[in-house]
Scaffold this motif. Structure first.
Motif, PDB file in Angstrom:
ATOM      1  N   VAL A  84       0.997  -0.876  -0.077  1.00 44.94           N
ATOM      2  CA  VAL A  84       0.265  -0.044  -0.164  1.00 44.94           C
ATOM      3  C   VAL A  84       0.752   0.991  -0.077  1.00 44.94           C
ATOM      4  O   VAL A  84       1.870   1.362   0.864  1.00 44.94           O
ATOM      5  N   ARG A  85       0.657   2.094  -1.036  1.00 49.06           N
ATOM      6  CA  ARG A  85       1.652   3.538  -0.760  1.00 49.06           C
ATOM      7  C   ARG A  85       0.239   4.202   0.249  1.00 49.06           C
ATOM      8  O   ARG A  85      -1.207   5.292  -0.327  1.00 49.06           O
ATOM      9  N   VAL A 103      -4.498   2.717  -2.358  1.00 50.64           N
ATOM     10  CA  VAL A 103      -3.412   2.548  -3.101  1.00 50.64           C
ATOM     11  C   VAL A 103      -2.422   1.323  -3.307  1.00 50.64           C
ATOM     12  O   VAL A 103      -1.601   1.685  -2.092  1.00 50.64           O
ATOM     13  N   SER A 104      -2.049   0.668  -4.234  1.00 52.16           N
ATOM     14  CA  SER A 104      -0.584   0.290  -4.554  1.00 52.16           C
ATOM     15  C   SER A 104       0.077   0.976  -5.003  1.00 52.16           C
ATOM     16  O   SER A 104      -0.249   1.638  -6.333  1.00 52.16           O
ATOM     17  N   ALA A 105       1.122   0.459  -4.407  1.00 55.68           N
ATOM     18  CA  ALA A 105       2.783   0.833  -5.127  1.00 55.68           C
ATOM     19  C   ALA A 105       2.932   0.226  -6.502  1.00 55.68           C
ATOM     20  O   ALA A 105       3.890   1.033  -6.827  1.00 55.68           O
ATOM     21  N   ALA A 106       2.269  -0.791  -6.557  1.00 54.50           N
ATOM     22  CA  ALA A 106       3.088  -0.796  -7.485  1.00 54.50           C
ATOM     23  C   ALA A 106       1.850  -1.323  -8.948  1.00 54.50           C
ATOM     24  O   ALA A 106       1.810  -1.873 -10.137  1.00 54.50           O
TER      25      ALA A 106
END
Length: 145
Positions: A84-85, A103-106
């Motif tokens: 997670v970002r 929100v995904s970091a990837a």
């Protein structure tokens, strides 16, 4: 919607309205039902109407680290969690629930969680109130935190 329209909406629901001066000197309003005080004091008719459910509260984006941490810990228990970002995650308050967008970091699609009286549950856009979906969509398009 003006104060007159708000007052009419409150009265239609069977409430009477009284104004008073608070100890701080600020003018506040409260509702009576059957001659008895029914609510606490509010700073405006709009706040009173929202409290009584006569006017829908808009979706409000809030800073709530506890809700964010709760959603992240629940997400970590999922079968396929992503990193997670945190700085891009959002928490919204609507009615009595909080909605957290992780929100995904990837670059994976965001995960949505609903925090309410029944606990925490992962949800999808189809299970969210339309007001919440629209608010998150508007914020995501605008890129505003």
């Amino acid at each position: 919607m003006g104060d007159e329209e708000i007052e009419i909406a409150i009265r239609r629901a069977g409430y009477d309205i009284r104004w008073e001066l608070a100890a701080s000197g600020v003018r506040v309003v409260y509702a009576l039902r059957d001659g008895k005080r029914h609510t606490r004091s509010h700073v405006s008719l709009l706040a009173l109407a929202q409290y009584l459910g006569r006017i829908e509260r808009p979706v409000q984006f809030v800073e709530d680290r506890d809700a964010l941490e709760t959603a992240i810990s629940k997400h970590a228990e999922e079968r396929h969690p992503f990193v997670v970002r945190r700085e891009s995650c959002r928490v919204a308050l609507f009615r009595s629930n909080k909605y957290v967008q992780l929100v995904s970091a990837a670059g994976y699609p965001p995960a949505m969680y609903e925090l309410g009286d029944g606990g925490v549950r992962r949800t999808s856009k189809g299970n969210l109130p339309p007001e919440v979906v629209a608010a998150f969509a508007a914020v995501n398009v605008a890129g505003v935190a």
